[in-house]
Design an enzyme around this catalytic site. Structure first.
Site, PDB file in Angstrom:
ATOM      1  N   LEU A  15       0.931  -1.043   0.278  1.00 37.37           N
ATOM      2  CA  LEU A  15       0.064   0.019  -0.048  1.00 37.37           C
ATOM      3  C   LEU A  15       1.018   1.290  -0.056  1.00 37.37           C
ATOM      4  O   LEU A  15       1.872   1.377   0.922  1.00 37.37           O
ATOM      5  CB  LEU A  15      -0.942  -0.014   1.215  1.00 37.37           C
ATOM      6  CG  LEU A  15      -2.222   0.712   1.359  1.00 37.37           C
ATOM      7  CD1 LEU A  15      -3.264   0.617  -0.107  1.00 37.37           C
ATOM      8  CD2 LEU A  15      -2.871   0.707   2.537  1.00 37.37           C
ATOM      9  N   ASP A  16       0.864   2.037  -1.114  1.00 35.46           N
ATOM     10  CA  ASP A  16       1.601   3.333  -1.284  1.00 35.46           C
ATOM     11  C   ASP A  16       1.804   4.161  -0.035  1.00 35.46           C
ATOM     12  O   ASP A  16       0.922   4.028   0.766  1.00 35.46           O
ATOM     13  CB  ASP A  16       1.234   4.297  -2.394  1.00 35.46           C
ATOM     14  CG  ASP A  16       1.238   3.454  -3.662  1.00 35.46           C
ATOM     15  OD1 ASP A  16       1.875   2.749  -3.949  1.00 35.46           O
ATOM     16  OD2 ASP A  16       0.505   3.911  -4.662  1.00 35.46           O
ATOM     17  N   LYS A  17       3.118   4.558   0.246  1.00 37.86           N
ATOM     18  CA  LYS A  17       3.259   5.401   1.346  1.00 37.86           C
ATOM     19  C   LYS A  17       2.281   6.639   1.547  1.00 37.86           C
ATOM     20  O   LYS A  17       1.792   6.782   2.565  1.00 37.86           O
ATOM     21  CB  LYS A  17       4.792   6.102   1.161  1.00 37.86           C
ATOM     22  CG  LYS A  17       5.373   6.936   2.308  1.00 37.86           C
ATOM     23  CD  LYS A  17       6.623   7.169   2.129  1.00 37.86           C
ATOM     24  CE  LYS A  17       7.146   7.942   3.476  1.00 37.86           C
ATOM     25  NZ  LYS A  17       8.774   8.494   3.496  1.00 37.86           N
TER      26      LYS A  17
END
Length: 244
Positions: free
Chosen positions: A106-108
């Protein structure tokens, strides 16, 4: 063998191919078998969490109890196990006492549900794109959502040298939509929106397969037996290993 599934020590030694049950009983009588460093009584039951030795020779190393966690990842936390390079990593943030790793990413700049485990088998099965397991997101964009935008997103957008798989999408409000994906390309939703001239201002994952996001940001919980049973049913057709 799950931790709950205990088996008699003589049966265990037989199933491990070490000796017959009768021979195992003799070894136990002679005090040559140890479980976690102690000589057991006849008929003692063991689980995979126990260390078994015969004459000091290791027969079974204790295995970690399987751990399955649902975590609500805050914005700014990185889904990496490389704790040396990335100070804002998910492992240090959760600080679980034994080794676990995230299933997928899950992207930053994104928040929401991510699963973590120490069970490599379940990771491999869930990550198989061909199994088409659903992931649901709430997305906010910087421009008013149009019917054309929704139709194009639903039917597939060319990113990363391919066209995305058809997906479910519905408008929630002027700047917000719900989307259900069955593939996990790198920064997929952001790239899809960018292709159509939109920028994502907020992205939150609220569901993976049958697991709903139901804990506050930065908190986690264990998956229930019911949830695990449902996941195992969903992935029962998946292969454990990937053959090139």
């Amino acid at each position: 063998m799950k931790e709950k599934e205990a088996t008699r020590i003589n049966k265990f030694l037989s199933e491990m191919g070490y000796c017959s049950r009768r021979a195992a009983d003799k070894l136990i009588e002679q005090g040559r078998v140890t479980i976690n460093g102690k000589v057991p009584e006849m008929g003692t039951k063991i689980t995979m969490a126990d260390e078994v030795r015969v004459d000091g020779e290791l027969i079974s190393e204790p295995q970690e109890k399987p751990v399955y966690i649902a975590f609500n990842k805050p914005i700014g936390i990185v889904c990496t196990t490389d704790t040396r390079v990335e100070k804002d990593n998910i492992i240090d943030f959760i600080n679980y006492p034994t080794r676990i790793f995230p299933i997928g990413r899950l992207d930053k700049p994104s928040e929401g549900l991510i699963l973590l485990t120490n069970d490599g088998d379940i990771v491999n099965k869930i990550l198989r794109a061909r199994n088409k397991h659903q992931k649901e997101y709430i997305v906010t964009v910087d421009r008013p959502i149009t019917k054309v935008f929704l139709e194009k997103m639903a039917n597939g957008v060319p990113i990363l040298d391919r066209v995305t798989r058809k997906c479910e999408i519905e408008e929630i409000s002027k700047f917000q939509f719900r989307i259900i994906l069955t593939q996990g390309l790198n920064r997929q939703i952001r790239r899809m929106c960018e292709y159509l001239g939109y920028n994502v201002t907020a992205l939150k994952r609220i569901r993976i397969m049958n697991i709903q996001l139901d804990v506050p940001v930065g908190k986690w919980r264990y998956l229930s037996e019911k949830e695990l049973g449902e996941i195992n049913e969903m992935i029962s057709g998946s292969t454990k290993t990937h053959h090139k």
